[in-house]
Structure formats: C-alpha cells, structure tokens
Design a protein around this motif. Structure first.
Motif, short mmCIF file in Angstrom:
data_model
loop_
_atom_site.label_atom_id
_atom_site.label_comp_id
_atom_site.label_asym_id
_atom_site.label_seq_id
_atom_site.Cartn_x
_atom_site.Cartn_y
_atom_site.Cartn_z
N MET A 6 0.84 -1.19 0.00
CA MET A 6 0.00 0.00 0.00
C MET A 6 0.88 1.24 0.00
O MET A 6 1.88 1.29 0.67
CB MET A 6 -0.84 -0.03 1.30
N HIS A 66 -5.01 -1.44 -10.50
CA HIS A 66 -4.56 -0.34 -9.63
C HIS A 66 -5.79 0.21 -8.91
O HIS A 66 -6.72 0.71 -9.54
CB HIS A 66 -3.89 0.76 -10.46
N HIS A 77 -4.63 -5.76 -1.10
CA HIS A 77 -4.57 -5.49 -2.54
C HIS A 77 -3.12 -5.29 -2.99
O HIS A 77 -2.37 -4.57 -2.34
CB HIS A 77 -5.41 -4.25 -2.90
N PRO A 78 -2.73 -5.89 -4.12
CA PRO A 78 -1.32 -5.80 -4.54
C PRO A 78 -0.89 -4.45 -5.09
O PRO A 78 0.31 -4.23 -5.23
CB PRO A 78 -1.20 -6.89 -5.60
N ASN A 79 -1.79 -3.57 -5.40
CA ASN A 79 -1.38 -2.26 -5.93
C ASN A 79 -2.41 -1.21 -5.54
O ASN A 79 -3.23 -0.79 -6.34
CB ASN A 79 -1.19 -2.32 -7.45
N LEU A 80 -2.33 -0.81 -4.28
CA LEU A 80 -3.29 0.14 -3.71
C LEU A 80 -2.60 1.46 -3.43
O LEU A 80 -1.59 1.50 -2.73
CB LEU A 80 -3.86 -0.42 -2.40
N THR A 81 -3.15 2.55 -3.98
CA THR A 81 -2.69 3.89 -3.63
C THR A 81 -3.79 4.57 -2.84
O THR A 81 -4.94 4.64 -3.29
CB THR A 81 -2.37 4.70 -4.90
#
Lengths: 232, 232, 232, 232
Positions: free
Chosen positions: A1, A181, A215-219
C-alpha cells in the motif's frame, strides 16, 4: 500500500486526477471503475476540463461498481450520479459506458474478464468502514459481485432514507482484488479514525475496507485531516 | 481462481511443470518462489530434466517463502530441501538463489519489490489449512513477511518434532497477494476436505489458505482425489 | 530475445506446447494467435491431448493472424488449416474463435485492442524471411493489419500455385509488436541461414522477420539444425 | 500510438507531468528514464513542486538513457543537466539515481532487466529525427545500448561544438522498445515537419525516431505548433 497525504481536499483531488489521467493516456483500451458520491466531486471537475472536448480519451471505458435501483426509474442512483458529475459534462460516448445493474450483476465479473479487466478503480471509504457496497454485516470476503436485500436490521439502516426489502448490487472483495490499480480517496477529520482502523488495524469483515490491505497495488490519497490518526 | 483437475500425481506434476516452464521461457528476469516438501517432488524431477544442462534459464531467480532455522547448521530446513530436490540437480547458479532467513526476513518484501516482484509462486496446502508458514492461530491476514515464535500451545504443535520457543519465518498473506501468478498444487484424498474448505468455504484465519480465494491470478492444480469433495 | 535450442522437432514441439499451456492456465481471459502450416503440427498434437476434453481452457480465445481467401469457399486457407490441425480435434467452442478475414481486416487491430490484446502469438519463419503474411517486397514496417494484392512480380510468386491479382490479409509489423509474448519456432537445416539473417543480421524490410529483433518479449525455439549457423 | 495535442508548451508540460506522476504513484518500484534538454523544462518544474518535500516517491528510480562524457569532469552532460533540472531541486536520494556512463554502458540492458525494466521513458525529438542518442547515420535498428565515436563526417556534426573522435553512449532502438510506456514530447513549429515524418512516414534509419511507430505503448504529446503538419 502506498499512502499519499495531501494538504487538503483540493490537493487530494488534483493528485487523484493526475493518477487517473496517467492511466487514461496510455495507448490501449483502459477500463476504469469510478465512484459516485461527494468525495470525488473535485476530481471530476478537474477531469471534465481535460476530457470534455478531447478526442484523446476514446480508449477509456467506464464501469460503475455498485448500484441501487430506483422504483419507476430507468437507471439507478449510482449511474445517475456519475452521469451528472462526470459522464455528461465530459461528453463521454455512451458506447464507452457499461452500467452495472440489478439485472446484469451476475455477469459483471465474467464481462470484465472478457473485456480485459479493470485497469483502475477509484473508491471512497464509508464512515462505517464500507467500500463500494460492501457494508458491515452484509459482506463476506469471498464474494464476487453480489446482491444484497436489506432487512432493516443492519447497523447502517436509516429508516426514512432506506426501505426494508430494498435491494442493491455491488462488486465484492474478490472482484475488487482483481483491479490492477486501486485508488482510495478519503478526506476530512470525521473519517480519520476509520482510516486508521481499515489501513492499520486487523483485517475483519466488521470493517470491510480492511481487506484492501491485501490489494497488490493500492494507492491511498488522504487529506491531512483524514490522515491525522495514522501511526507513522 | 482457475481450478485444473488432473487424473493423478503424475499428471498434476506434468501440468505444473508446464506452467512453470512457460513462465521461465520468457525474455526477461523471472522471479520464482517455490515450495519444499513432498507435493512438488514430481514437478522438480521433470524440471530438472529440462533445466540441468541448459543455458536458457539464467534469467530465472529463486526465492524460498518460509524458513525454519536449524541449530548449528548454516542453512534452514526449507532451503536445504530445495537444494536437494531442485537447485542442486538442476545446477542453478548460486547468484540466482535468494534465501529468506530468520536474519533477513524483515527486508524480504522490500527486497522483492526492488527486484521486480515475484512472477510466480508454487505452494502446497497443509492438512490443517496452512499455506507457506501461515498456520492456524499464528496467522493474521494483514501480515507481510513475519517471524513466529512457537509457544507449544498451537493446535499443530507436535511434541518431539517441534520445540517450544523455536522460531520460523514466512511470507505473509499480504506478501503472497502480490505474486503475479500463484499456483497451488494439492494431491491425495486426505486433503480433499480441506481443499473444499479453503476454496469454497468462508475466508477465515482458522483456515489461513482460504484467503487465497482473493488472489487475482490463482491457478489450482489438483489430482482427482484432492478434488473429490469440491462442489461442481 | 531469448533463444532456446532443442535437440529436434519433437523437443521443439514439447517446449512450445509447455509455453502455450503456461499462458492458457492463468485465471483470466487469454488471447492467442496461432500459426497454420507444417512447423506447429507437433505442437498442436500435444496440445490437443491436453485440451480436447478439458473444461479448463474455456478462458482461451483464438485468432488467426493472416488469411488467404479461397474462391467459392466460406473460409480461407489459414483458418481452414487451423480448424483441421487444432480447433476441431481440440473441441474449441466456436465462440472462442475469432477469424481474421479479407472482409474484416480493417477492424482487426481495433478489435484486438478492445478485447484486451494478444497475450501470445505463435509464428513460424518463411524460407525467404517472411513472418505472418509479411513478405519481402510487400512489407512496410509501419503497417498495421493490411491487405496485399499480388502483382505476379514478387520474388516469391509461384505461377500455378498463386494467381495474379489474388489478395491476402495479414497483421503487420506494428500489430505484431503489440503481442505481449511472441514465440517463433523454426526447425530444419534449410532455414538455418535465414534464422541467422533475421536474428543476427541488420533489420531490413528485405527480410521482414528481422524486425522481430525489436520485440520486447520474444522467445525463439529452434531445433539444432535451424540453430546451426547462429553465432554463439 | 496515442497522440495528444495540447494548446501550448504549458499545457503539454502539465499533461506530461500528470502521466509521470500517475506512474510514480503506484505501490511498487517504478523505474523512470527521463530526458535532459529544453523540452522537459516545464515538466520538471511542475514535478519538483510535487516531489521535493514528499516522502511518497521513494519507490521511484531514475535512469538516464544517453551520456556524453566531459574531459576532466566526473559526470557527463546528460546527468549533469538532469541533476540541475530535476534531481537536485526534487531532493532525489542518490540511491535512486542510476547513471549510464561511457564506462558501464555495456551492462545497461542487463542491469535494467535485473531491476525490473523501465516502466516509463520520457524522450524528446531531434530536429533531424533523432531520439535519445540515436542519430542519423550512426543508428542501426538492431542496436541495444551502444557507443558512438564521432568521425566528424556525420550530417549533424557541428564543428566548434563537437570534436572529432569524441564518444557518447545511448540506449538503442531495441532497448527503447522494451520500455513499458514510452512518452514522446515535442513542441514548436520548427519540429512540425519532422513530427510528421517520424510519426506518419516510412520507418527508416534516415529518421531514427520513425522506429517508434512500432512501440507497443507510445503516447505522443505535442503542442499545436508541433502537430500542425500531421495528417488528420
């Protein structure tokens, strides 16, 4: 994250717009799922300025991720709101809009898979820890897109605003984990405690958004108030 | 989740080997994390035949995902087993082997991020629902790579085989969700009930592998016995 | 570029099958474009064995990359050959077959973009350096999918076999560069010189396949004879 | 190829900044290669404002793609310029800067592969059709990163500014094709003709940037003047 803390609502909106335009500017079909509500209002205002008269974003397709049907209305609350906030002022071609409805929700996950999956999803956080329509007491982490029938016993049931027996549909935790994403935006002091709970507390169905830690790609983009209770 | 059911252990091993070789044959650095134990023995025999004298797989890097240190031994149980089963007979260059240890586990997630992430991970399923070293009672879904100190009270504690106070390290659920392609192999009737629990039951820390239902690109390869209790 | 040299036609076919099955075994829609002709015959025999009675590959969609229409026949030479060699014996559902034709070729690149792009393409090499239908004297590197009208003056024109004025369509160099993983298979001593020209010589439209040196993820699988003239 | 036409230099810079920030805001290591020179000056001013005091971009690593060494100076022209325009004012940690030099250029492609590849590269266009250091008469499309020794006979040789026998290094066409997202920015009427040549003319080593038509994910951002000669 990855957590990005911006000064205020305006800066949060600007950063979020940048990230979405970044995705949209690639040379391929880009599938976006975007949230209705108040939090993204500033984002959409900025995006409309860029997109409205531009032929450059015909490659972008839009999906809503939840829906509440309205009796005697052709479209539900979410897509109606998205049309008002973004799709209409940005002049998005109807062929690029893919509504999720109470009628077609069973095909949502399969449809997304066939169309290449979601490149990005913009979501907000509920004061009770919900994300999309994944509410406390009605969310199971193993859900794909599903339908909820409201019993009236839910802790978030608001008599007058909601009706017993009403239904809504939402993409579930499994569906959201597949988004390439994921972008979560939150502003305001009111949500600071819940931001801490879901981002730094245990993963629990009590606060559905806590699953987003996986989640593998959370902004996450927060204003300073929303970030004020996070542990450094 | 994609479930592939093969006739027997041999066919399960052949399919798994194909998938791994598929990854390894791309023209880029490929990071693999592979499991020790009995389930992959057939897979590694087949892979050794292909890889052992070939210069074609110098682009592949290997990582273990858990480790149990052994007193007075330079290396732990997992990497020792991997060396015996695969790394040594396949003549893998030591520069391509990246051991996880009780000393370096705090850097594991960061290190993987810096080296491009894991392209694929091959795991098995424990009879108690564990995956990697994510065991019942010691797993929290919000964990990155972490260390466990065994109290002796765990339901899976085996006096004689294990010692109170012993430690092990493992990549956690968050770490595993970041793997681009996760491959779970299970064979044998003994595990059929647990296969059903973790793939078709609720997501619960009681059966840690149930969290894998949320992985965005999971391929499960079962022999017919392991698949025998799944709902169609 | 990654070059894998196998002992013979059988081993080349086995390795290629592994790579394709590796792609097909992921939990997402997988778009494959595969070649007709003699080189892949061994690959398809092996794939048919795996795929023909399996429900596991319903996620895989097939595209041909070139086509030569046949007067008074519903389908062209390429798709007819693919049906015979693979699609029919493997029992591929017609909904998963997406023919390129002389009628629809102008939409091919856009269609592929909308359907998520090609995950892998399997191609061969012509003795004259062609790939797909990108032939010497009729190929421009800047081409997307295009149509060629045969004048009869081409160096590869074979009177009797071909007719002046006949047409064919093919995905062009730009289309092929967009494929996520490109797999080139070549066997036999006859092609050894051309293998060297296109993989180790200058990039030139004279040998159209020389452009493949620029593909970002190209795996070349050769038997020893085809590889015999390569510089080490 | 996706072409975005903006009103002027300011708007071109704003859009480019958005795209780069979009990449940088993901939760993973992001490898960027960025251009020196005048065209990106506006982009970097905007990026510095966002990045300079933010801890949020420690995941971003920087690479130059060409270099001209300077006698008796520790660093070459390109990296010196990048430090001045962006790396210094943005307070980029030296551990995140990976200079390409005349000493290490032979390892550049391998190094990038080991570090996960370039996620994005920002380049400009030379008035003579060059990109990076890929100049007319010294570029071969089949080049990886390479060194050029200037003979003085090149059409772009400027006596006084350049010296016979001087050397420079550059990532070559093959290296650039591997970048996951390529972003080309051009402004000004002076370059309008060359924009048309390289984007809509034949692919030819005479105008090296014409090869970029083959890149699988190229976004071109032009101001109206630079776009003025493009065919609609």
């Amino acid at each position: 994250m990855k957590i990005i803390i911006e000064k205020d609502f305006e800066a949060m909106s600007e950063m979020t717009k940048n990230i979405l335009i970044g995705h949209m500017s690639q040379d391929k079909r880009v599938n976006l799922s975007i949230t209705a509500g108040n939090t993204p209002v500033g984002v959409y205002k900025k995006m409309v300025e860029i997109v409205k008269e531009s032929p450059d974003y015909a490659n972008v397709h839009y999906y809503n991720f939840d829906e509440i049907p309205v009796p005697n209305q052709a479209e539900g609350i979410t897509i109606t709101d998205l049309r008002k906030l973004y799709l209409n002022p940005a002049n998005i071609n109807e062929a690029n809009v893919h509504p999720l409805t109470v009628e077609n929700y069973k095909e949502q996950d399969q449809r997304l898979a066939l169309e290449g999956g979601l490149d990005a999803m913009l979501i907000g956080l509920g004061g009770d820890g919900h994300f999309c329509g994944n509410m406390p007491t009605t969310t199971s982490f193993e859900n794909l897109t599903y339908k909820v029938k409201v019993s009236g016993e839910e802790p978030w049931f608001v008599p007058g605003e909601m009706e017993k027996g009403m239904e809504f549909v939402t993409m579930g935790p499994v569906s959201v984990m597949r988004v390439k994403h994921l972008i979560l935006i939150v502003n305001g002091e009111k949500k600071a405690e819940m931001v801490k709970n879901v981002l730094q507390g245990p993963v629990t169905e009590e606060f559905p958004a806590s699953i987003l830690q996986l989640h593998p790609n959370l902004t996450v983009i927060l204003d300073e108030e929303a970030a004020s209770k996070l542990n450094k």
